[in-house]
Motif scaffolding. Structure first.
Motif, PDB file in Angstrom:
ATOM      1  N   TRP A  28      -8.329   4.034   8.855  1.00 33.00           N
ATOM      2  CA  TRP A  28      -7.110   3.212   8.807  1.00 33.00           C
ATOM      3  C   TRP A  28      -5.998   3.874   9.617  1.00 33.00           C
ATOM      4  O   TRP A  28      -5.314   3.230  10.416  1.00 33.00           O
ATOM      5  N   GLY A  53       2.662  -3.199   0.544  1.00 36.33           N
ATOM      6  CA  GLY A  53       2.275  -2.217  -0.439  1.00 36.33           C
ATOM      7  C   GLY A  53       2.153  -0.907   0.339  1.00 36.33           C
ATOM      8  O   GLY A  53       1.906  -0.882   1.528  1.00 36.33           O
ATOM      9  N   ASP A  75       2.703  -0.719  -4.898  1.00 32.46           N
ATOM     10  CA  ASP A  75       1.363  -1.223  -4.599  1.00 32.46           C
ATOM     11  C   ASP A  75       0.739  -1.697  -5.906  1.00 32.46           C
ATOM     12  O   ASP A  75       0.996  -1.140  -6.968  1.00 32.46           O
ATOM     13  N   ASP A  99       3.097  -5.642  -9.053  1.00 31.18           N
ATOM     14  CA  ASP A  99       2.714  -6.847  -8.323  1.00 31.18           C
ATOM     15  C   ASP A  99       3.989  -7.459  -7.768  1.00 31.18           C
ATOM     16  O   ASP A  99       4.713  -8.170  -8.468  1.00 31.18           O
ATOM     17  N   ASN A 116       1.637  -5.188   7.635  1.00 31.06           N
ATOM     18  CA  ASN A 116       0.234  -5.643   7.520  1.00 31.06           C
ATOM     19  C   ASN A 116      -0.006  -6.430   6.242  1.00 31.06           C
ATOM     20  O   ASN A 116      -1.048  -6.282   5.594  1.00 31.06           O
TER      21      ASN A 116
HETATM   22  C1  LIG Z   1      -3.533  -4.003   4.205  1.00 29.32           C
HETATM   23  S1  LIG Z   1      -2.847  -2.835   3.081  1.00 29.32           S
HETATM   24  C2  LIG Z   1      -1.416  -2.273   3.986  1.00 29.32           C
HETATM   25  C3  LIG Z   1      -0.877  -0.974   3.451  1.00 29.32           C
HETATM   26  C4  LIG Z   1       0.329  -0.422   4.222  1.00 29.32           C
HETATM   27  N1  LIG Z   1       1.413  -1.394   4.255  1.00 29.32           N
HETATM   28  C5  LIG Z   1      -0.058  -0.012   5.609  1.00 29.32           C
HETATM   29  O1  LIG Z   1       0.202  -0.789   6.535  1.00 29.32           O
HETATM   30  O2  LIG Z   1      -0.638   1.076   5.768  1.00 29.32           O
HETATM   31  C6  LIG Z   1      -2.124  -3.868   1.851  1.00 29.32           C
HETATM   32  C7  LIG Z   1      -1.724  -3.154   0.568  1.00 29.32           C
HETATM   33  O3  LIG Z   1      -1.026  -4.098  -0.268  1.00 29.32           O
HETATM   34  C8  LIG Z   1      -1.430  -3.910  -1.601  1.00 29.32           C
HETATM   35  N2  LIG Z   1      -1.195  -5.171  -2.320  1.00 29.32           N
HETATM   36  C9  LIG Z   1      -1.941  -6.297  -2.292  1.00 29.32           C
HETATM   37  N3  LIG Z   1      -1.406  -7.247  -3.071  1.00 29.32           N
HETATM   38  C10 LIG Z   1      -0.277  -6.708  -3.612  1.00 29.32           C
HETATM   39  C11 LIG Z   1       0.709  -7.203  -4.515  1.00 29.32           C
HETATM   40  N4  LIG Z   1       0.647  -8.454  -5.012  1.00 29.32           N
HETATM   41  N5  LIG Z   1       1.733  -6.378  -4.865  1.00 29.32           N
HETATM   42  C12 LIG Z   1       1.792  -5.099  -4.383  1.00 29.32           C
HETATM   43  N6  LIG Z   1       0.878  -4.583  -3.536  1.00 29.32           N
HETATM   44  C13 LIG Z   1      -0.148  -5.384  -3.139  1.00 29.32           C
HETATM   45  C14 LIG Z   1      -2.917  -3.531  -1.488  1.00 29.32           C
HETATM   46  O4  LIG Z   1      -3.373  -2.858  -2.642  1.00 29.32           O
HETATM   47  C15 LIG Z   1      -2.913  -2.640  -0.248  1.00 29.32           C
HETATM   48  O5  LIG Z   1      -2.739  -1.278  -0.545  1.00 29.32           O
END
Ligand SMILES: C[S@@+](CC[C@H](N)C(=O)[O-])C[C@H]1O[C@@H](n2cnc3c(N)ncnc32)[C@H](O)[C@@H]1O
Length: 197
Positions: A28, A53, A75, A99, A116
């Motif tokens: 990642w 998150g 997150d 959430d 993202n």
């Molecule tokens: C694709 S990752 C991106 C992480 C970070 N923003 C990055 O770009 O490195 C999306 C993150 O959002 C979190 N996530 C998903 N749904 C969420 C929610 N409803 N509330 C908070 N976090 C959430 C996931 O667990 C994940 O860690």
């Protein structure tokens, strides 16, 4: 010092945003030029910042080092919060399981990071949560995977937002979009602010 906030609503694990699972951490983190992203978004001008998150803390840790205030990371996945807190030891970071789609951010900040994540099911609602968290003059900073080229990771092509689409969602949430920025190799960026009209 990195802390876990005790005052957060109980998370609802069924609200995890679609296509938001993470690959292995090293892979990642090979996909971004983090200093370039943060420099082009002008991160150092902000005091307090919130992030949804936080994932592995890929951006959280350098953001916390660059800003003058506190980074509030959220997150829905407890393992991601734990990893961010571990990496953020000694920095001004709070990280909480929350959430955000359901409960919003619950903090007031100068910038909200949506990195993202805007391929979510309810992007206007998320942008409204972000707008509600902003202090006067605050900004929403967005990065997302380009939809005009093949990329080695990212959500399914049919749910990836184009910058023009985000600008439309932003206006529905009372925000206005500035010019997009290129964040090679795979991303673009967009900065939103509260609309005067
Ligand atoms: C694709 S990752 C991106 C992480 C970070 N923003 C990055 O770009 O490195 C999306 C993150 O959002 C979190 N996530 C998903 N749904 C969420 C929610 N409803 N509330 C908070 N976090 C959430 C996931 O667990 C994940 O860690």
């Amino acid at each position: 010092m990195a802390t876990s906030s005790p005052h957060h609503p109980k998370p609802c694990l069924t609200m995890k945003i679609r296509d938001s699972g993470m690959p292995e951490e090293t892979f990642w983190e090979s996909l971004f030029d983090v200093p370039l992203v943060l420099s082009k978004l002008g991160i150092e001008r902000f005091h307090d910042v919130a992030e949804l998150g936080c994932g592995y803390g890929t951006f959280s840790i350098p953001v916390a080092k660059a800003i003058s205030g506190t980074l509030h990371a959220f997150d829905i996945d407890p393992a991601m919060v734990a990893r961010t807190l571990q990496r953020g030891a000694g920095l001004r970071i709070t990280a909480s399981v929350r959430d955000v789609m359901e409960f919003g951010f619950g903090v007031r900040v100068d910038a909200v990071l949506l990195f993202n994540i805007l391929h979510c099911e309810r992007p206007v609602a998320l942008l409204q949560h972000a707008s509600n968290a902003l202090s006067e003059g605050g900004k929403v900073l967005i990065i997302h995977w380009r939809c005009d080229i093949p990329t080695p990771r990212g959500p399914a092509a049919q749910i990836r937002p184009h910058p023009d689409q985000i600008a439309i969602w932003a206006s529905e949430a009372g925000l206005k979009a500035g010019d997009g920025v290129e964040l090679p190799p795979w991303h673009y960026g967009l900065i939103l602010e509260i609309s005067d009209t």
